[in-house]
Write a protein that holds these residues in place. Structure first.
Motif, short mmCIF file in Angstrom:
data_model
loop_
_atom_site.label_atom_id
_atom_site.label_comp_id
_atom_site.label_asym_id
_atom_site.label_seq_id
_atom_site.Cartn_x
_atom_site.Cartn_y
_atom_site.Cartn_z
N VAL A 32 0.76 -1.14 -0.07
CA VAL A 32 -0.06 0.10 0.07
C VAL A 32 0.82 1.34 0.35
O VAL A 32 0.38 2.31 -0.50
N GLY A 33 1.99 1.27 0.55
CA GLY A 33 2.86 2.35 0.52
C GLY A 33 3.26 2.77 -0.93
O GLY A 33 3.08 3.99 -1.18
N ALA A 34 3.70 1.86 -1.77
CA ALA A 34 3.91 2.10 -3.04
C ALA A 34 2.73 2.64 -3.82
O ALA A 34 2.79 3.73 -4.70
N PHE A 35 1.65 2.19 -3.57
CA PHE A 35 0.42 2.53 -4.27
C PHE A 35 -0.06 4.04 -3.81
O PHE A 35 -0.15 4.99 -4.73
N ARG A 36 0.09 4.43 -2.58
CA ARG A 36 -0.16 5.77 -1.95
C ARG A 36 0.73 6.72 -2.65
O ARG A 36 0.28 7.75 -2.92
N ALA A 37 2.17 6.37 -2.55
CA ALA A 37 3.14 7.10 -3.15
C ALA A 37 2.68 7.43 -4.55
O ALA A 37 3.08 8.78 -5.00
N ALA A 38 2.63 6.77 -5.36
CA ALA A 38 2.19 6.88 -6.54
C ALA A 38 1.16 7.88 -6.93
O ALA A 38 1.11 8.76 -7.59
N LEU A 39 0.06 7.61 -6.26
CA LEU A 39 -1.18 8.41 -6.20
C LEU A 39 -0.78 10.07 -5.43
O LEU A 39 -1.26 10.77 -6.12
N TRP A 40 -0.02 9.85 -4.53
CA TRP A 40 0.35 11.17 -3.96
C TRP A 40 1.24 11.95 -5.01
O TRP A 40 1.43 13.25 -4.92
N ALA A 41 1.97 11.43 -5.65
CA ALA A 41 2.91 11.89 -6.63
C ALA A 41 2.41 12.49 -8.14
O ALA A 41 2.75 13.34 -8.47
N ALA A 42 1.11 12.08 -8.29
CA ALA A 42 0.25 12.57 -9.40
C ALA A 42 0.06 14.00 -9.12
O ALA A 42 -0.60 14.71 -8.19
#
Length: 122
Positions: A32-42
């Motif tokens: 979930v950390g990688a998932f959240r990081a990708a979405l936060w980087a958008a």
């Protein structure tokens, strides 16, 4: 941008009006950390399309991340749309009631394909 591990991969594409996110694998406590990081980087865009057709597992941690992303996108004046969720993920979205909060679309939906505002398609 791409985050990759053995159990999870996320790809991010950005156009003038849309952020396209494609997740593949399992969204659980380990990923979930990688998932959240990708979405936060958008970057902020009017529409964030989250393709979950390749996600086989969506745990409680993944559900919390979806709620957080939905709130973040909405606070920026945008809309988060889930596209083509796997049947197992669809059951999770329905069981949690998220299908009432976050729109779910099919990839062939003409509203998404033509990038028209989703409010015009409802």
């Amino acid at each position: 941008m791409a985050e990759r591990d053995d159990r999870f991969d996320v790809q991010l594409g950005v156009t003038d009006d849309v952020v396209e996110v494609r997740a593949v694998g399992e969204i659980d406590i380990a990923t979930v950390g990688a998932f959240r990081a990708a979405l936060w980087a958008a970057p902020a865009r009017p529409l964030v399309r989250l393709d979950l057709s390749g996600v086989r597992v969506l745990s409680a941690a993944g559900v919390r991340a979806l709620v957080a992303v939905h709130l973040r996108v909405r606070a920026r004046g945008g809309e988060l749309v889930v596209v083509d969720p796997d049947p197992v993920v669809t059951r999770v979205l329905r069981a949690t009631g998220l299908h009432r909060v976050i729109p779910i679309r099919r990839g062939g939906d003409p509203c998404d394909a033509q990038r028209r505002p989703l409010a015009a398609c409802a």
